[in-house]
Motif scaffolding. Structure first.
Motif, short mmCIF file in Angstrom:
data_model
loop_
_atom_site.label_atom_id
_atom_site.label_comp_id
_atom_site.label_asym_id
_atom_site.label_seq_id
_atom_site.Cartn_x
_atom_site.Cartn_y
_atom_site.Cartn_z
N ASP A 128 0.82 -1.21 0.00
CA ASP A 128 0.00 0.00 0.00
C ASP A 128 0.86 1.26 0.00
N VAL A 129 1.93 1.24 0.79
CA VAL A 129 2.82 2.40 0.86
C VAL A 129 3.49 2.64 -0.49
N PHE A 130 4.00 1.58 -1.09
CA PHE A 130 4.67 1.70 -2.39
C PHE A 130 3.71 2.25 -3.44
N ASN A 131 2.50 1.69 -3.49
CA ASN A 131 1.52 2.16 -4.47
C ASN A 131 1.11 3.60 -4.19
N GLY A 132 1.02 3.95 -2.89
CA GLY A 132 0.67 5.32 -2.53
C GLY A 132 1.72 6.31 -3.00
N ILE A 133 2.98 5.95 -2.84
CA ILE A 133 4.06 6.81 -3.30
C ILE A 133 4.07 6.89 -4.83
N LYS A 134 3.90 5.75 -5.46
CA LYS A 134 3.91 5.69 -6.94
C LYS A 134 2.81 6.55 -7.54
#
Length: 359
Positions: free
Chosen positions: A61-67
């Motif tokens: 979720d964090v990675f997708n949020g940053i992306k």
């Protein structure tokens, strides 16, 4: 513009909740309307602040949020330090690293930097902080630490975002005081926190509280800032009191905590944001420092510093007498510092003007 905010959010810590509230309010005032927050309690954060929120503990979720974001904000609080733990530092630096890796605009906002003790952590922080787009810090001590890391050109002085916190209505304050059984006219607020097993400091603090409350006929009210956790420390100090006391047991929003402080005669605080709340409320306060971040704030408002392991009750009482006997002068001085810090706090949002995506 899509903004993602990283910080210590969703842990029922009043200071950090207030930081988030003020950052979100500042962004919205300047036109930002697509804000996502990394939180330990996403649903609560989303409903409280009218933002999107994702689980800070889910890498996916964090990675997708940053992306999916255009801008990454790391702030505020004391995130870039390894006194709490290296693990905490690595977490926040990893968010910054992913933002840089994915070619996002990355800003560190309203933070207190350091201390960073371990050599490897200094190298890692230096490498990443040199590559962010801008850093705004809440005190001059943080600027000095950045200078020691050879980071200067992208760092500017601002202020803790909480200097812009709004208070709840007088009606709400009176209802809270009534519910908690507090005399709304005469009380002293104590905001403590765990600082180890130094019983001597607890004894000295309790003696000071007793002397001040007796001399000025003030009720003693312990006000936890970290829900539940600070209650335990409050009870440890209260065990040494001779005076009657109350511990605020309800769970309240930052603006309500600010309201409780606004009505008191004096605040004694070990928590940093209890002192900042007192400044915002224009209430005389005494700061007891367990960390350089407390020193940085107290220096910024020209206030006396008492070290948590080296103060005596007599020193606290003497300073309290000076404050309360010169209250009007003290409050006028607070007004000057609050106005100056609010002006500096605007620097926490200067990057919005320079962002190519606009808001």
């Amino acid at each position: 513009m899509k903004i993602l905010i990283s910080g210590y959010y969703g842990f029922e810590n009043t200071g950090d909740d207030a930081v988030l509230e003020c950052i979100v309010a500042g962004l919205k005032e300047r036109g930002a309307d697509d804000i996502t927050v990394l939180s330990n309690a996403p649903y609560v954060t989303s409903s409280k602040y009218g933002v999107k929120s994702i689980n800070r503990n889910s890498f996916k979720d964090v990675f997708n949020g940053i992306k999916d974001s255009d801008v990454i904000i790391s702030g505020g609080g004391s995130l870039i330090q390894d006194i709490t733990s290296s693990k905490s530092l690595w977490y926040y630096l990893s968010i910054i690293f992913l933002g840089i890796l994915l070619r996002k605009k990355v800003y560190i906002v309203g933070q207190g930097i350091g201390p960073i003790q371990h050599r490897y952590n200094k190298i890692l922080a230096n490498f990443l902080l040199k590559r962010v787009d801008m850093i705004t810090v809440r005190d001059k001590d943080s600027l000095s630490i950045l200078k020691e890391l050879n980071i200067e050109k992208n760092a500017i002085l601002a202020a803790d975002p909480v200097v812009n916190l709004n208070v709840c209505s007088d009606e709400r304050i009176e209802k809270i005081l009534e519910d908690e059984g507090i005399d709304k006219n005469r009380y002293i607020v104590v905001c403590t926190r765990e600082w180890g097993n130094n019983e001597l400091s607890r004894v000295e603090l309790a003696k000071a509280i007793d002397d001040i409350s007796t001399k000025y006929n003030l009720e003693v009210v312990f006000l936890p800032f970290y829900y539940k956790k600070d209650e335990l420390e409050s009870e440890k100090v209260a065990n040494y009191l001779k005076s009657p006391y109350k511990i605020v047991r309800g769970k309240y929003e930052p603006k309500e905590i600010l309201g409780i402080i606004k009505k008191c005669s004096l605040l004694i605080g070990v928590r940093l944001h209890s002192l900042i709340f007192a400044l915002v409320a224009l209430v005389p306060f005494i700061g007891i420092s367990y960390d350089p971040k407390i020193d940085g704030f107290l220096n910024s408002v020209d206030s006396k510093i008492f070290k948590v392991d080296r103060f005596s009750s007599d020193e606290i009482v003497k300073y309290a007498e000076y404050i309360l006997n010169n209250k009007d002068e003290f409050v006028e001085n607070l007004k000057i510092h609050l106005e100056a810090l609010r002006e500096l706090s605007k620097n926490n949002f200067v990057y919005l003007k320079n962002n190519s995506n606009g808001v």
